[in-house]
Design a protein around this motif. Structure first.
Motif, short mmCIF file in Angstrom:
data_model
loop_
_atom_site.label_atom_id
_atom_site.label_comp_id
_atom_site.label_asym_id
_atom_site.label_seq_id
_atom_site.Cartn_x
_atom_site.Cartn_y
_atom_site.Cartn_z
N GLN A 1 0.84 -1.20 0.00
CA GLN A 1 0.00 0.00 0.00
C GLN A 1 0.88 1.26 0.00
OE1 GLN A 1 -2.34 0.49 3.60
NE2 GLN A 1 -4.05 1.31 2.41
N ASN A 2 1.93 1.26 0.83
CA ASN A 2 2.84 2.39 0.86
C ASN A 2 3.60 2.55 -0.45
OD1 ASN A 2 3.63 1.82 4.35
ND2 ASN A 2 2.10 3.16 3.48
N ALA A 3 3.93 1.42 -1.07
CA ALA A 3 4.60 1.49 -2.37
C ALA A 3 3.66 2.11 -3.42
CB ALA A 3 5.06 0.10 -2.81
N LEU A 4 2.38 1.75 -3.35
CA LEU A 4 1.41 2.37 -4.25
C LEU A 4 1.28 3.87 -3.98
CD1 LEU A 4 -1.43 -0.32 -4.38
CD2 LEU A 4 0.08 0.37 -6.25
N LEU A 5 1.24 4.24 -2.70
CA LEU A 5 1.17 5.66 -2.35
C LEU A 5 2.43 6.40 -2.80
CD1 LEU A 5 -0.46 5.47 1.18
CD2 LEU A 5 -1.48 6.42 -0.90
N LEU A 6 3.58 5.75 -2.65
CA LEU A 6 4.82 6.36 -3.13
C LEU A 6 4.76 6.57 -4.64
CD1 LEU A 6 7.72 7.34 -2.65
CD2 LEU A 6 8.46 4.95 -2.85
N GLY A 7 4.31 5.56 -5.36
CA GLY A 7 4.16 5.69 -6.81
C GLY A 7 3.17 6.78 -7.16
N PHE A 8 2.06 6.85 -6.40
CA PHE A 8 1.05 7.89 -6.61
C PHE A 8 1.65 9.27 -6.36
CE2 PHE A 8 -2.69 10.30 -4.95
CZ PHE A 8 -3.42 10.34 -6.13
N ALA A 9 2.45 9.40 -5.29
CA ALA A 9 3.08 10.68 -4.97
C ALA A 9 4.05 11.10 -6.06
CB ALA A 9 3.80 10.58 -3.62
N ILE A 10 4.81 10.15 -6.55
CA ILE A 10 5.76 10.46 -7.63
C ILE A 10 4.99 10.86 -8.89
CG2 ILE A 10 7.48 9.45 -9.17
CD1 ILE A 10 8.45 7.81 -6.68
N THR A 11 3.92 10.14 -9.18
CA THR A 11 3.10 10.47 -10.35
C THR A 11 2.49 11.87 -10.22
OG1 THR A 11 2.57 8.14 -10.70
CG2 THR A 11 1.10 9.74 -11.73
N LEU A 12 1.94 12.19 -9.05
CA LEU A 12 1.39 13.53 -8.83
C LEU A 12 2.47 14.59 -9.05
CD1 LEU A 12 -0.93 13.19 -5.69
CD2 LEU A 12 -1.63 13.71 -8.03
N SER A 13 3.67 14.32 -8.52
CA SER A 13 4.77 15.27 -8.67
C SER A 13 5.15 15.46 -10.13
CB SER A 13 5.99 14.80 -7.87
OG SER A 13 5.71 14.82 -6.50
N LEU A 14 5.21 14.37 -10.86
CA LEU A 14 5.56 14.47 -12.27
C LEU A 14 4.49 15.23 -13.06
CD1 LEU A 14 7.01 10.89 -12.89
CD2 LEU A 14 8.29 13.06 -12.71
N LYS A 15 3.25 15.17 -12.58
CA LYS A 15 2.15 15.88 -13.24
C LYS A 15 1.97 17.29 -12.65
CE LYS A 15 -0.48 11.93 -14.74
NZ LYS A 15 -1.83 11.41 -14.93
N HIS A 16 2.90 17.70 -11.78
CA HIS A 16 2.85 19.03 -11.14
C HIS A 16 1.58 19.23 -10.32
CE1 HIS A 16 6.43 20.08 -13.35
NE2 HIS A 16 5.84 19.64 -14.46
N LYS A 17 1.19 18.18 -9.62
CA LYS A 17 0.02 18.23 -8.73
C LYS A 17 0.50 18.17 -7.29
CE LYS A 17 -3.28 17.89 -11.85
NZ LYS A 17 -4.31 18.89 -12.01
N SER A 18 -0.31 18.66 -6.38
CA SER A 18 0.04 18.71 -4.97
C SER A 18 -0.43 17.45 -4.24
CB SER A 18 -0.61 19.93 -4.33
OG SER A 18 -0.57 19.85 -2.93
N ILE A 19 0.50 16.80 -3.57
CA ILE A 19 0.17 15.65 -2.74
C ILE A 19 -0.66 16.11 -1.54
CG2 ILE A 19 1.15 13.87 -1.24
CD1 ILE A 19 3.62 13.92 -3.16
#
Length: 188
Positions: A85-103
């Motif tokens: 679950q944390n790995a998915l959240l980490l991936g989600f956070a990285i994806t948001l960052s790459l899309k210039h979105k705020s975690i």
């Protein structure tokens, strides 16, 4: 007042889990904690409220943990699903960052912090890095804990690194936002 309910949704199942674990064992603790989480969701829906992100994440984590324990018989494997679950959240956070979105905008939805609505996601992208580090540390701590700690010690470390640390991360993010705006105000 609503943030108190959000805190209750996060803390009550963890406290119930620990009490029942110490008295009855791991399986009853997981089942009762999962039951508390489900009751919280049902109560929230009966009051006309939506289901919170934290409630869904908690229930999915507990269900995965219950399956890991039942199928393996090792209580320390309770944390394996949360590593995924944390790995998915980490991936989600990285994806948001790459899309210039705020975690922080995403994570703070449950707390209904309306002042965040006035801050653009673009202005908050520098804060994403501390959230990425946070999720990475959660994974590392759980892996090291599973390998080297007993369940009780690992439980408290993971508990503190969970919701209490997330709240601290939100506070730190708020402070960083204020500092960032103070600097921007001085330079203009």
């Amino acid at each position: 007042m609503k943030w108190i309910k959000s805190l209750g949704n996060m803390v009550i199942p963890a406290v119930v889990f620990k009490i029942v674990y110490n008295t009855l064992g791991i399986i009853p603790a997981v089942i009762l904690s999962l039951g508390c989480s489900l009751v919280s969701v049902i109560y929230s829906k009966s009051k006309g409220n939506g289901i919170k992100n934290s409630q869904v994440i908690g229930i999915l984590g507990l269900a995965g943990s219950a399956a890991a324990i039942i199928f393996s018989g090792d209580e320390k494997l309770y944390y394996v699903p949360s590593i995924f679950q944390n790995a998915l959240l980490l991936g989600f956070a990285i994806t948001l960052s790459l899309k210039h979105k705020s975690i922080l905008h995403y994570l703070a939805k449950d707390f209904e912090i309306h002042s965040l609505d006035r801050i653009s996601e673009e202005d908050m992208k520098s804060i994403n890095i501390i959230w990425i580090i946070y999720f990475a540390l959660k994974i590392i701590v759980k892996i090291v804990g599973i390998l080297y700690l007993d369940f009780n010690m690992l439980y408290w470390i993971v508990f503190l690194q969970g919701d209490p640390m997330m709240i601290l991360m939100i506070v730190i993010s708020g402070i960083l936002i204020r500092v960032q705006y103070a600097r921007a105000g001085r330079s203009s």
